[in-house]
Enzyme design. Structure first.
Site, mmCIF file in Angstrom:
data_model
loop_
_atom_site.group_PDB
_atom_site.id
_atom_site.type_symbol
_atom_site.label_atom_id
_atom_site.label_comp_id
_atom_site.label_asym_id
_atom_site.label_seq_id
_atom_site.Cartn_x
_atom_site.Cartn_y
_atom_site.Cartn_z
ATOM 1 N N GLY A 96 0.781 -1.231 0.000
ATOM 2 C CA GLY A 96 0.000 0.000 0.000
ATOM 3 C C GLY A 96 0.811 1.277 0.000
ATOM 4 O O GLY A 96 0.261 2.353 0.223
ATOM 5 N N CYS A 151 -14.408 1.947 -28.659
ATOM 6 C CA CYS A 151 -15.647 2.676 -28.933
ATOM 7 C C CYS A 151 -16.407 2.898 -27.637
ATOM 8 O O CYS A 151 -17.524 2.410 -27.451
ATOM 9 C CB CYS A 151 -16.509 1.886 -29.912
ATOM 10 N N TYR A 158 -0.215 -2.937 -12.061
ATOM 11 C CA TYR A 158 -1.672 -2.858 -12.256
ATOM 12 C C TYR A 158 -1.975 -2.198 -13.607
ATOM 13 O O TYR A 158 -2.803 -1.283 -13.689
ATOM 14 C CB TYR A 158 -2.339 -2.097 -11.108
ATOM 15 N N GLY A 187 3.527 -3.949 -3.753
ATOM 16 C CA GLY A 187 3.439 -4.298 -5.167
ATOM 17 C C GLY A 187 3.705 -3.061 -6.009
ATOM 18 O O GLY A 187 4.787 -2.864 -6.549
ATOM 19 N N ARG A 188 2.699 -2.179 -6.045
ATOM 20 C CA ARG A 188 2.747 -1.004 -6.928
ATOM 21 C C ARG A 188 4.041 -0.195 -6.782
ATOM 22 O O ARG A 188 4.661 0.169 -7.781
ATOM 23 C CB ARG A 188 1.548 -0.094 -6.610
HETATM 24 C C1 LIG Z 1 -2.613 -5.947 -3.274
HETATM 25 C C2 LIG Z 1 -1.982 -6.411 -2.038
HETATM 26 C C3 LIG Z 1 -0.681 -6.003 -1.714
HETATM 27 C C4 LIG Z 1 0.091 -5.002 -2.530
HETATM 28 O O1 LIG Z 1 -0.508 -3.744 -2.491
HETATM 29 P P1 LIG Z 1 0.191 -2.487 -3.214
HETATM 30 O O2 LIG Z 1 -0.769 -1.378 -3.028
HETATM 31 O O3 LIG Z 1 0.382 -2.858 -4.644
HETATM 32 O O4 LIG Z 1 1.496 -2.255 -2.532
HETATM 33 C C5 LIG Z 1 -0.106 -6.539 -0.576
HETATM 34 N N1 LIG Z 1 -0.785 -7.426 0.208
HETATM 35 C C6 LIG Z 1 -2.036 -7.828 -0.085
HETATM 36 C C7 LIG Z 1 -2.710 -8.787 0.803
HETATM 37 C C8 LIG Z 1 -2.683 -7.332 -1.202
HETATM 38 O O5 LIG Z 1 -3.933 -7.720 -1.461
#
Ligand SMILES: *Cc1c(COP(=O)(O)O)cnc(C)c1O
Length: 357
Positions: free
Chosen positions: A202, A307, A335, A237-238
């Site tokens: 996050g 479209c 993403y 992740g992001r």
């Molecule tokens: C999606 C997710 C993440 C990664 O979140 P980011 O916002 O991409 O850093 C980590 N843990 C869980 C359980 C998730 O669902």
């Protein structure tokens, strides 16, 4: 915003649209994140982008991978046998509960009972949904995720010497700054009852200010101060992969409709859905490879070939653009392709390139 090596590659690509992954940039970024986190373990949340080329770079730095399905599990364990895997996600099937793991993130008391029924050994983190107020998040993960204090209390007596409680998992929201995440971590870690805590992902990524970065140094130092002998782990992740990806395309039409200037590019948000899902303008640069009609220095809305009026990458961005120009959308490494509705309208799929130097 776009590395010179990506711009040089972009104007020479034989076929557009294309994704370009800048692996040296990813390598340097993840190495810096790893250093900043010190004793805190770093897993990568594979759902942000499971591209094998990216995962190979990440595998050189992270302590493990967080996967949320049997598909991601097979992908990651096939590429990196022996690498620690944390398996999470709501609604796990019996087959998923049987998969080998370093940690299993259990989402409910019923899921824990089904895990016990497999008769297999397991190392569990209970996914806590503490209902903490999360100010300023892009997306909060309350609702159905994990369990509240009553759910945790129901789970605690069920553990055995084969299905072991290792600690807590909490992924509370996305799009948070280091001080915000540290505030949540402090609230979570408060009573110190667990030896191991996975604090989730996050970490904020700002599409409006592509040069901004999450303050990993402050976050790492803050977690050090909260650790008190516990094993802490994060699973972004992001914020790991967003910056290394670009979506490169070409302008096929420039026009004015009721006064509004539009640039229409090959492809669309069925390849790069991020701006639609997040409701932002995807940052981009225009490389002057075109000789067709265009507009000079005015607000332009960049759209794709779908479209639907929703197929918008960016609205009213001041730029010059002409037909034949190359448009490079930045921050398309997380993403992006893997969350997009690829088959809508049956246009060709993009090409994929991995720059290694
Ligand atoms: C999606 C997710 C993440 C990664 O979140 P980011 O916002 O991409 O850093 C980590 N843990 C869980 C359980 C998730 O669902």
């Amino acid at each position: 915003m776009i590395a010179p090596r990506v711009q040089e590659a972009a104007v020479r690509l034989p076929r557009l649209p294309a994704y370009v992954y800048d692996l040296p940039t990813l390598d340097a970024h993840v190495a810096a994140v790893r250093r900043a986190l010190g004793a805190t373990e770093l897993y990568y949340a594979v759902k942000a982008n499971p591209d094998a080329g990216l995962l190979r770079v990440l595998a050189g730095h992270v302590d493990g991978f967080e996967v949320s399905s049997a598909g991601e599990h097979a992908h990651v364990t096939g590429l990196f046998p022996g690498m620690p895997v944390a398996l999470g996600g709501p609604g796990k099937t019996d087959a998923e509960l049987r998969l080998p793991h370093h940690r299993l993130h259990v989402e409910s008391p019923y899921e824990l009972r089904r895990l016990l029924d497999t008769g297999l050994e397991a190392d569990v983190l209970l996914r806590l949904n503490p209902g903490l107020p999360v100010e300023g998040a892009a997306l909060t993960m309350g609702g159905p995720f994990g369990m509240d204090a009553a759910g945790v209390a129901e789970c605690l007596p069920l553990f055995t010497d084969r299905v072991r409680l290792r600690g807590l998992h909490a992924h509370l929201a996305s799009g948070l700054s280091a001080p915000q995440l540290l505030g949540l971590a402090e609230a979570l870690l408060g009573d110190g009852a667990y030896e191991e805590v996975n604090l989730g992902g996050g970490m904020a990524v700002s599409y409006a200010s592509p040069g901004e970065r999450f303050d990993w140094a402050a976050y790492g130092a803050g977690l050090d101060a909260l650790r008190r002998g516990r094993l802490l782990r994060v699973e972004p992740g992001r914020a790991l992969t967003a910056y290394c990806g670009s979506y490169v395309t070409r302008v096929v039409d420039v026009k004015r409709v009721h006064g509004q200037a539009y640039a229409v590019v090959l492809g669309g948000t069925h390849h790069l859905r991020t701006p639609v899902t997040k409701g932002h303008d995807q940052p981009f640069v225009v490389l002057p490879t075109g000789a067709g009609p265009g507009v000079t220095d005015e607000p332009v809305t960049v759209v794709g070939q779908l479209c639907t009026p929703k197929d918008v990458f960016a609205r009213n961005i001041g730029t010059s653009v002409r037909v034949g120009d190359t448009v490079v959308f930045a921050m398309a490494g997380a993403y992006a392709w893997n969350i997009s509705h690829h088959d809508f309208l049956m246009h060709p799929k993009p090409a994929f390139h991995h720059l290694t130097s």
